[in-house]
Design a protein around this motif. Structure first.
Motif, short mmCIF file in Angstrom:
data_model
loop_
_atom_site.label_atom_id
_atom_site.label_comp_id
_atom_site.label_asym_id
_atom_site.label_seq_id
_atom_site.Cartn_x
_atom_site.Cartn_y
_atom_site.Cartn_z
N LEU A 173 0.83 -1.21 0.00
CA LEU A 173 0.00 0.00 0.00
C LEU A 173 0.86 1.25 0.00
N GLN A 174 1.93 1.24 0.78
CA GLN A 174 2.81 2.40 0.85
C GLN A 174 3.56 2.63 -0.46
N ALA A 175 3.68 1.58 -1.28
CA ALA A 175 4.31 1.74 -2.59
C ALA A 175 3.31 2.20 -3.65
N ILE A 176 2.02 1.90 -3.46
CA ILE A 176 1.00 2.26 -4.46
C ILE A 176 0.61 3.73 -4.35
N PHE A 188 -13.42 4.61 -3.04
CA PHE A 188 -12.14 3.92 -3.18
C PHE A 188 -11.10 4.56 -2.27
N LEU A 189 -11.05 5.89 -2.24
CA LEU A 189 -10.09 6.57 -1.37
C LEU A 189 -10.36 6.30 0.10
N CYS A 190 -11.64 6.33 0.48
CA CYS A 190 -11.99 6.05 1.87
C CYS A 190 -11.63 4.62 2.26
N CYS A 191 -11.82 3.71 1.32
CA CYS A 191 -11.48 2.31 1.59
C CYS A 191 -9.97 2.15 1.75
N LEU A 192 -9.18 2.82 0.92
CA LEU A 192 -7.73 2.75 1.06
C LEU A 192 -7.27 3.37 2.37
N LEU A 193 -7.89 4.46 2.76
CA LEU A 193 -7.53 5.08 4.04
C LEU A 193 -7.86 4.15 5.19
N ARG A 194 -8.97 3.44 5.09
CA ARG A 194 -9.31 2.46 6.12
C ARG A 194 -8.25 1.37 6.18
N CYS A 195 -7.79 0.91 4.99
CA CYS A 195 -6.73 -0.10 4.95
C CYS A 195 -5.46 0.44 5.60
N LYS A 218 -0.85 7.83 5.18
CA LYS A 218 -2.18 8.20 5.68
C LYS A 218 -2.50 9.67 5.41
N ARG A 219 -1.51 10.54 5.57
CA ARG A 219 -1.77 11.97 5.33
C ARG A 219 -2.09 12.23 3.86
N GLU A 220 -1.43 11.51 2.96
CA GLU A 220 -1.71 11.69 1.55
C GLU A 220 -3.14 11.27 1.22
N LEU A 221 -3.59 10.15 1.77
CA LEU A 221 -4.96 9.70 1.53
C LEU A 221 -5.97 10.64 2.18
N VAL A 272 -10.74 11.16 10.64
CA VAL A 272 -11.98 11.86 10.31
C VAL A 272 -11.91 13.31 10.76
N ARG A 273 -11.36 13.53 11.95
CA ARG A 273 -11.24 14.91 12.45
C ARG A 273 -10.31 15.73 11.57
N ARG A 274 -9.20 15.14 11.15
CA ARG A 274 -8.26 15.88 10.29
C ARG A 274 -8.88 16.18 8.93
N ILE A 275 -9.67 15.26 8.42
CA ILE A 275 -10.30 15.48 7.11
C ILE A 275 -11.29 16.64 7.18
#
Length: 579
Positions: free
Chosen positions: A260-263, A278-285, A296-299, A333-336
């Motif tokens: 994930l960190q490479a993708i 899709f973005l929310c799902c990746l952030l959950r991952c 995580k900050r990028e997502l 969620v708070r940061r978003i």
């Protein structure tokens, strides 16, 4: 040196004994490749391999009987085929072994410079004519290079495959030759993440559209993280929590985290490149796999940029574990939300005459609705603390809420799920509410709600009385509009009554003249009959008066109008009436 495995030794001897070219000449050298050994002839090997010839020539032993080759690319399988080539034994070159054979041939210096028609030349021809002819074959060659690194890079196989694959992928994206149009993304999905990253980088350099790159990334991610990314909802089943402590699951989770960190760094810069879910799902991952803060900050940044399109379900994906029973860290969620509000503030700074605390964009209004509904969803979980609940609620500027009804619903649910809160804690939960922004129905509900602290109930009753006595600004405006309409109706009615009064005066005068005329000419019965048939004008006036109907909307006082005596002889039907 480790002792060779006797089983492997015997199998290698049995296998090589079947294809040795000159069985009548005894073998004079044993070649050890890893744990496998091959009993061969030095002169046959040296005829094709300059590497073997140099080893024999440079050996200090007068009669070299053993050669160690430990770092040949492709291992014992590649060496076995190279040895078969030296002995003239036929074997098949495929897209799956051509890279290993070519690397082994270059390593053993089996080139055309040393011997015409050597193995390196044969593999090069196959690679050019077959391996790099179609997207599928090129992907197979590049995939096989994974175990040949870094030697495959040194002999330029990897770069050639990457260039060909990126060119074909861009061509297929613009002009599909098969159905479905995105079939090529499935081909790329079988690559390891490093090879895939090289292909994506090459596609960007070729000017591929960001949606094309995003499509390839989505397909690859869904396949590589199949257990975590399912239907772009993160609804994986049987996912264990990070605290499980299972060594196998921890090892697998570590691989998934690295992948994930490479993708994520491969994502195109355009904010509309990926779907929100899709973005929310990746952030959950990323949260589940405990990915790096940079990942995580990028997502989070990408979700923030399109937060107005995020649904409550998308935010809930970020909130709960895969079993749906445990709250994850709500910091993301708070940061978003906080990042979105700050972005809105910075945007309004450049809009002349716009006050952020008074004028809010349509995107802000949608986010407010989503956040308040989201609070109502997570309020039903007992593990949610007051500080976390309030921490999300206060991120939304109070002026941006046109109504606090949704927020009141969330507060009420929280108080219902947490019945053991004392009065001070209840007041702390309700501090995010503004009673002035509750609708009438919400105020009525609040005034009867026993879960609310007394202070909030009193506020609801107090403001309800203020609304009843003075009315809100909206109510005053509505009242003024209603009064204006009533005034217009009254003016119209007065005008209509004046016209009717004028018609009545003319009628009374006409009747008086007719009565006088009737008394003077009533000498004969024929004249009376003629008089009875004449008043057709009365009929027309009666119809006119019935249409005017002065008593439909009420009438003004007509008592000052003198009633002249009316004497109609034997009135057979009542033509009009004044009362």
């Amino acid at each position: 040196m480790a002792t060779p495995n006797p089983t492997r030794f015997s199998l290698a001897m049995e296998r090589t004994g079947q294809w040795v070219f000159s069985p009548e000449i005894p073998t004079d050298v044993i070649v050890a490749v890893g744990e496998s050994t091959f009993s061969l002839h030095k002169f046959i090997l040296a005829a094709k391999s300059n590497y073997i010839r140099k080893v024999i020539m440079e050996s200090e032993e007068s009669d070299l009987t053993r050669i160690e080759i430990s770092n040949i690319p492709g291992g014992q399988e590649a060496f076995e085929k190279a040895a078969k080539f030296c002995y003239g034994v036929n074997f098949e070159i495929t897209v799956h072994n051509v890279a290993a054979l070519h690397c082994a041939a270059v390593f053993l210096q089996m080139t055309d410079e040393y011997c015409d028609g050597n193995l390196a030349g044969r593999t090069e021809d196959f690679l050019s004519q077959v391996g790099l002819s179609t997207l599928h074959s090129a992907v197979a060659v590049l995939k096989s290079c994974q175990k040949l690194l870094p030697f495959a890079v040194e002999v330029n196989i990897v770069d050639r495959c990457v260039e060909f694959i990126s060119s074909k992928a861009c061509s297929e994206a613009n002009f599909p030759s098969q159905s479905p149009p995105n079939w090529w993304t499935e081909e790329l999905a079988v690559l390891d993440v490093d090879s895939f990253a090289k292909v994506i980088t090459a596609m960007k350099q070729r000017g591929a559209k960001y949606l094309t790159v995003a499509g390839a990334l989505i397909t690859y991610t869904e396949r590589a993280l199949r257990e975590l990314v399912r239907d772009q909802t993160g609804g994986g089943k049987g996912i264990r929590s990070p605290e499980s402590g299972d060594s196998d699951s921890e090892s697998k989770r570590s691989e998934q985290r690295e992948l994930l960190q490479a993708i994520v760094p491969l994502f195109p810069t355009e904010k509309a490149a990926f779907p929100v879910n899709f973005l929310c799902c990746l952030l959950r991952c990323a949260i589940y796999l405990r990915a790096s803060s940079v990942c995580k900050r990028e997502l989070e940044k990408r979700v923030t940029e399109i937060l107005e399109h995020v649904t409550v379900d998308d935010l809930l994906v970020l909130t709960f574990s895969y079993d749906g029973e445990r709250l994850l860290d709500l910091d993301s969620v708070r940061r978003i939300i906080s990042g979105f509000v700050e972005r809105e503030k910075s945007t309004t700074v450049f809009n002349a005459g716009v006050n952020f605390n008074e004028d809010f964009s349509a995107a802000m209004q949608r986010v407010v609705k989503t956040v308040d509904t989201y609070l109502a969803e997570i309020a039903a979980y007992g593990e949610l603390s007051i500080s976390k609940f309030n921490g999300i609620a206060i991120l939304i500027p109070k002026g941006s809420r046109k109504s606090d009804d949704d927020l009141y619903r969330a507060v009420d649910i929280y108080l219902k799920v947490h019945p053991n809160l004392d009065e001070i804690e209840k007041e702390k939960v309700c501090s995010v509410l503004d009673p002035l922004k509750l609708s009438y129905e919400a105020r009525v509900h609040a005034s009867k709600n026993k879960r609310l602290p007394l202070q909030i109930v009193l506020h609801a009753l107090y403001y309800d009385q203020l609304h009843i006595r003075s009315g809100t600004a909206e109510e005053k405006v509505a009242l003024a509009v209603a009064e204006k309409k009533q005034l217009q109706a009254d003016v119209s009615l007065v005008r209509e009554n004046e016209e009717l009064r004028s018609e009545l005066m003319k009628m009374k005068m006409f009747i008086s003249d007719m009565q006088k005329h009737g008394h003077g000419t009533s000498s004969s019965g024929r004249e009376n009959i003629g008089l009875a048939k004449k008043p057709t004008f009365f009929s027309s006036m009666s119809k006119k008066l019935s249409k005017l109907n002065p008593f439909k909307n009420g009438s003004k006082d007509t008592s000052h109008i003198d009633d002249a005596p009316v004497d109609l002889t034997k009135p057979r039907r009542r033509r009009f009436s004044i009362s």
